[in-house]
Design an enzyme around this catalytic site. Structure first.
Site, PDB file in Angstrom:
ATOM      1  N   SER A 187       0.877  -1.209   0.269  1.00 56.50           N
ATOM      2  CA  SER A 187      -0.022   0.311   0.028  1.00 56.50           C
ATOM      3  C   SER A 187       1.119   0.907   0.181  1.00 56.50           C
ATOM      4  O   SER A 187       1.950   1.385   0.549  1.00 56.50           O
ATOM      5  CB  SER A 187      -0.944  -0.057   1.020  1.00 56.50           C
ATOM      6  OG  SER A 187      -1.947   1.592   1.403  1.00 56.50           O
ATOM      7  N   TYR A 200      -2.382  -0.734  10.093  1.00 60.12           N
ATOM      8  CA  TYR A 200      -2.760  -0.929   8.726  1.00 60.12           C
ATOM      9  C   TYR A 200      -1.204  -0.838   7.977  1.00 60.12           C
ATOM     10  O   TYR A 200      -0.751  -1.414   7.337  1.00 60.12           O
ATOM     11  CB  TYR A 200      -3.817   0.005   8.065  1.00 60.12           C
ATOM     12  CG  TYR A 200      -4.561  -0.621   6.701  1.00 60.12           C
ATOM     13  CD1 TYR A 200      -4.875  -2.400   5.694  1.00 60.12           C
ATOM     14  CD2 TYR A 200      -3.579   0.704   5.184  1.00 60.12           C
ATOM     15  CE1 TYR A 200      -4.688  -1.751   4.553  1.00 60.12           C
ATOM     16  CE2 TYR A 200      -3.788   0.144   4.790  1.00 60.12           C
ATOM     17  CZ  TYR A 200      -4.452  -1.071   4.095  1.00 60.12           C
ATOM     18  OH  TYR A 200      -4.667  -1.439   2.440  1.00 60.12           O
TER      19      TYR A 200
END
Length: 295
Positions: A187, A200
């Site tokens: 990400s 995350y």
């Protein structure tokens, strides 16, 4: 609904998220008012993956769905693993089979250490091998303050995003022939951070380090290990994660001023899975709307 999804022709550049919030975990693409472009309707295959078998986690919707369909258009048989989004998974299976290849779907929670072993066993029983492993399943839970990130949430995020990925690689590798490949979904948050996604972003940073390390371990077998680090992408995870106001502004902070669509991300996975990327390993591609990332 399925026919409407397959006939999507919306221009991604004209897409503007409308406020919506999903309340039930996991997010389901079939419940979104604005369906993501995830059926690869404009993608044209050329046989780059003919004869290959791909196992894709999180393959029911979003990036995983689009990647599964693109792989099918390139001639690969596809094994789709998902949590419990059964209707989304069936829609993806139907779209994959429509391309003239085989498809198998299987539900399972990657947080359970036994599930990766079961998924690999099922995939090998059905297809006899795994040439391509796509680790794409993930979850996120924003918190404004580190004090609100409980140990339970931290462990849950890592069990899904990283431990499940690690376990799948370990279980699948005996069945991946020399010359195969692994592609992990990282990400943009692994590179620039995110103040409300501490756990995350950390799990995605671990994936980047793992990708680079495993690529060196497997170089002698010519098994390439790479990753894709998407920027903001319109998937069920977004209205599930953020409130309606934030959803309405999602992706505005990218240089392109909009979120990406799954169909704009999946070609990166095709490239890394194909012979076109034969001299690439330990690398990360960045389809993120134009943000310059220090790799």
């Amino acid at each position: 609904m399925r026919e409407e999804q397959r006939q999507q022709t919306q221009d991604p550049e004209e897409f503007k998220p409308q406020p919506q919030q999903l309340d039930t975990q996991p997010g389901k693409e079939s419940e979104m008012r604005q369906t993501p472009l995830s059926f690869a309707t404009q993608y044209v295959g050329s046989g780059k993956l003919r004869g290959k078998v791909a196992l894709i986690t999180g393959g029911d919707s979003g990036i995983g769905r689009s990647t599964a369909i693109c792989f099918a258009k390139e001639g690969a048989d596809v094994f789709i693993a998902y949590l419990d989004e059964h209707e989304d998974a069936r829609q993806t299976e139907e779209a994959v089979v429509a391309e003239g290849v085989r498809c198998q779907i299987a539900a399972g929670d990657l947080r359970d250490p036994e599930v990766p072993r079961q998924l690999v066993r099922k995939a090998v029983d059905v297809f006899g091998k795994i040439d391509i492993l796509i680790n794409n399943a993930a979850e996120q839970h924003p918190q404004e303050d580190i004090a609100d990130v409980t140990r339970e949430q931290l462990e849950q995020t890592f069990r899904t995003n990283f431990f499940g990925l690690f376990d799948l690689c370990r279980e699948a590798l005996p069945h991946i022939p020399d010359g195969g490949c692994i592609i992990n979904t990282a990400s943009v948050t692994a590179y620039r951070g995110n103040p409300t996604l501490l756990d995350y972003a950390s799990s995605k940073g671990a994936i980047v380090a793992f990708t680079r390390s495993l690529s060196k371990q497997l170089a002698e077998r010519n098994i390439r290990v790479n990753a894709v680090a998407p920027g903001p992408v319109w998937t069920p995870l977004i209205p599930l994660t953020f409130d309606a106001e934030k959803v309405g502004k999602f992706g505005e902070d990218t240089p392109m001023g909009r979120p990406g669509q799954p169909d704009e991300i999946s070609p990166s996975y095709v490239f890394l899975a194909s012979a076109d990327a034969s001299y690439m390993s330990g690398q990360v591609l960045h389809p993120n709307g134009g943000e310059i990332i220090n790799t």
